[in-house]
Scaffold this active site. Structure first.
Site, PDB file in Angstrom:
ATOM      1  N   SER A  41      24.009 -37.354 -24.847  1.00  0.00           N
ATOM      2  CA  SER A  41      24.516 -39.009 -25.449  1.00  0.00           C
ATOM      3  C   SER A  41      24.601 -39.535 -24.666  1.00  0.00           C
ATOM      4  CB  SER A  41      25.661 -38.602 -26.662  1.00  0.00           C
ATOM      5  OG  SER A  41      25.163 -37.368 -27.300  1.00  0.00           O
ATOM      6  N   HIS A  79      33.723 -32.767 -24.506  1.00  0.00           N
ATOM      7  CA  HIS A  79      32.937 -31.996 -25.511  1.00  0.00           C
ATOM      8  C   HIS A  79      33.833 -32.029 -26.874  1.00  0.00           C
ATOM      9  CE1 HIS A  79      29.777 -33.632 -23.125  1.00  0.00           C
ATOM     10  NE2 HIS A  79      29.466 -32.709 -22.863  1.00  0.00           N
ATOM     11  N   LYS A  85      15.055 -39.209 -17.659  1.00  0.00           N
ATOM     12  CA  LYS A  85      13.861 -41.173 -17.720  1.00  0.00           C
ATOM     13  C   LYS A  85      15.170 -42.234 -18.630  1.00  0.00           C
ATOM     14  CE  LYS A  85       9.846 -39.374 -19.403  1.00  0.00           C
ATOM     15  NZ  LYS A  85       8.809 -38.826 -20.561  1.00  0.00           N
TER      16      LYS A  85
HETATM   17  P1  A3P Z   1      17.017 -38.117 -21.118  1.00  0.00           P
HETATM   18  O1  A3P Z   1      17.103 -36.673 -20.721  1.00  0.00           O
HETATM   19  O2  A3P Z   1      17.049 -39.020 -21.930  1.00  0.00           O
HETATM   20  O3  A3P Z   1      16.886 -39.042 -19.864  1.00  0.00           O
HETATM   21  P2  A3P Z   1      24.909 -36.516 -20.212  1.00  0.00           P
HETATM   22  O4  A3P Z   1      24.918 -37.423 -19.512  1.00  0.00           O
HETATM   23  O5  A3P Z   1      25.672 -37.073 -22.184  1.00  0.00           O
HETATM   24  O6  A3P Z   1      24.624 -35.316 -20.444  1.00  0.00           O
HETATM   25  O7  A3P Z   1      23.372 -37.638 -20.682  1.00  0.00           O
HETATM   26  C1  A3P Z   1      21.900 -37.320 -20.358  1.00  0.00           C
HETATM   27  C2  A3P Z   1      20.826 -38.274 -20.664  1.00  0.00           C
HETATM   28  O8  A3P Z   1      21.442 -39.709 -19.920  1.00  0.00           O
HETATM   29  C3  A3P Z   1      19.468 -38.212 -19.571  1.00  0.00           C
HETATM   30  O9  A3P Z   1      19.209 -38.567 -20.999  1.00  0.00           O
HETATM   31  C4  A3P Z   1      19.404 -39.298 -18.847  1.00  0.00           C
HETATM   32  O10 A3P Z   1      18.614 -39.835 -18.121  1.00  0.00           O
HETATM   33  C5  A3P Z   1      20.782 -40.010 -19.496  1.00  0.00           C
HETATM   34  N1  A3P Z   1      21.425 -40.771 -18.211  1.00  0.00           N
HETATM   35  C6  A3P Z   1      22.392 -40.199 -17.207  1.00  0.00           C
HETATM   36  N2  A3P Z   1      22.534 -42.498 -16.395  1.00  0.00           N
HETATM   37  C7  A3P Z   1      22.226 -42.700 -17.106  1.00  0.00           C
HETATM   38  C8  A3P Z   1      22.335 -43.973 -16.980  1.00  0.00           C
HETATM   39  N3  A3P Z   1      22.701 -44.636 -16.040  1.00  0.00           N
HETATM   40  N4  A3P Z   1      21.799 -45.505 -17.910  1.00  0.00           N
HETATM   41  C9  A3P Z   1      21.260 -45.251 -19.171  1.00  0.00           C
HETATM   42  N5  A3P Z   1      20.974 -43.294 -19.295  1.00  0.00           N
HETATM   43  C10 A3P Z   1      21.393 -42.681 -18.644  1.00  0.00           C
END
Ligand code: A3P
Length: 335
Positions: A73, A140, A298
């Site tokens: 998320s 979580h 992404k």
């Molecule tokens: P995507 O796989 O859609 O790119 P978590 O941190 O909860 O594991 O979530 C990972 C998701 O947050 C991934 O999404 C990741 O690319 C995105 N994410 C990580 N760092 C980020 C940032 N600095 N800004 C925006 N999204 C980010």
């Protein structure tokens, strides 16, 4: 402090026995590893015992900040932003020696369940008690699996959710990336069916969201509910609201110096990705070694459109809408 607070070593086996007993299980969940169901929520099997031990023994302080999310998320981003906001007095975002220029957000803001998992054979107590306030810690866990002391202490909880379609797609990429060598992944369509049935880490996601949403409505001074999509749309505004909520609003002087903007820049996807620890480093716990780069993909809203059909999207949206009906919030990005 009473004996057993924050947990002691021999407690852990008690929780492991509970997990191994008769709880419902999926051998391969939506990725490549087993899940267990406990009190209405699905857990990656290896995280259930540490989560339950945390629930029963962690002692929150009033100054703690607890970040709660379901996986994928935007946890990593939220950790970075909140760490910067809370510690900006010691670490200015423009400082070349800022911890986030050398460390993963997961190292500066640990998951509580990881601390309990990593210290299963010793005791997490000394580590947790030795952390200076304000401690910023992540979970979580669903709200109903938070330690009672979180509510009793009045500490701040920040919850971040994301459109489940994007979270599902992100999760599948992540699980594929981190699976043990040679392990088989549950086929995509089957995994989507499981997700729609609520089988996802710390899910059903809609129940996880609904619990925190209701709590944020009941205790708005202590529980803040955020959406990834809103963070993306107005990151600086969200950071300002976060700071105010956490009791450390930006002063006019800080705003004039551009501190909120500098925090947003430091935590941006491009900047975070370029940090050596995030590019080449590893996130290790007792169960897994994960490349830190797996946390940065992404970072887009609506990437689901590339990976799932409109029909699948409508199905998941329909389930989420139905489950959240009456809760007073909706996060559906209509196809
Ligand atoms: P995507 O796989 O859609 O790119 P978590 O941190 O909860 O594991 O979530 C990972 C998701 O947050 C991934 O999404 C990741 O690319 C995105 N994410 C990580 N760092 C980020 C940032 N600095 N800004 C925006 N999204 C980010």
């Amino acid at each position: 402090m009473a004996a057993g607070e924050n947990g002691c070593a021999n407690d852990f086996s008690k929780y492991e026995e509970l997990v191994a007993s008769s709880l419902p299980a999926y051998q391969q969940g939506i990725g490549s590893s087993p899940y267990r169901k406990y009190e209405g929520f699905w857990y990656p099997e290896h995280l259930l015992a540490p989560t339950l031990m945390m629930r029963d023994t962690f002692v929150a302080r009033p100054a703690d900040v607890i970040l709660a999310t379901t996986p994928k998320s935007g946890t990593t981003w939220l950790k970075a932003l909140v760490y910067c906001v809370v510690h900006r007095g010691h670490h200015a975002p423009a400082d070349e020696r800022h911890p986030l220029r050398a460390s993963s957000p997961h190292d500066v803001v640990p998951f509580l369940h990881s601390i309990y998992e990593d210290h299963r054979s010793a005791s997490p107590g000394p580590l947790l008690e030795g952390m200076p306030s304000p401690r910023v810690l992540a979970v979580h866990a669903p709200l109903t699996a938070l330690p009672a002391s979180v509510r009793e202490s009045g500490c701040r909880v920040v919850y971040l959710c994301r459109d489940p379609k994007d979270a599902f797609v992100s999760l599948r990429h992540y699980l594929d990336e981190i699976k043990p060598k040679g392990a088989a992944m549950t086929p995509f369509a089957e995994a989507f069916d499981l997700f729609c049935d609520g089988v996802s880490p710390f899910g059903p996601v809609w129940d996880n969201m609904a619990e925190y949403w209701n709590e944020s409505v009941a205790r708005p001074e202590e529980v803040m509910f955020l959406r990834y999509e809103d963070l993306k749309e107005d990151t600086v505004g969200s950071v300002r609201r976060l700071a105010a909520f956490l009791g450390c609003p930006f002063t006019d002087e800080e705003a004039e110096r551009g501190v909120p903007v500098a925090i947003v820049e430091l935590c941006s996807m491009d900047k975070m990705r370029s940090v050596e620890a995030n590019r080449d480093g590893m996130h290790r716990d007792d169960y897994l070694s994960i490349k830190n780069s797996a946390f940065f993909r992404k970072g887009e809203v609506g990437d689901w459109k590339v990976h799932i059909t409109l029909e699948m999207a409508r199905r998941l949206d329909g389930i989420v809408e139905e489950k959240l009906r009456g809760s007073g919030f909706s996060l559906i990005d209509q196809p």
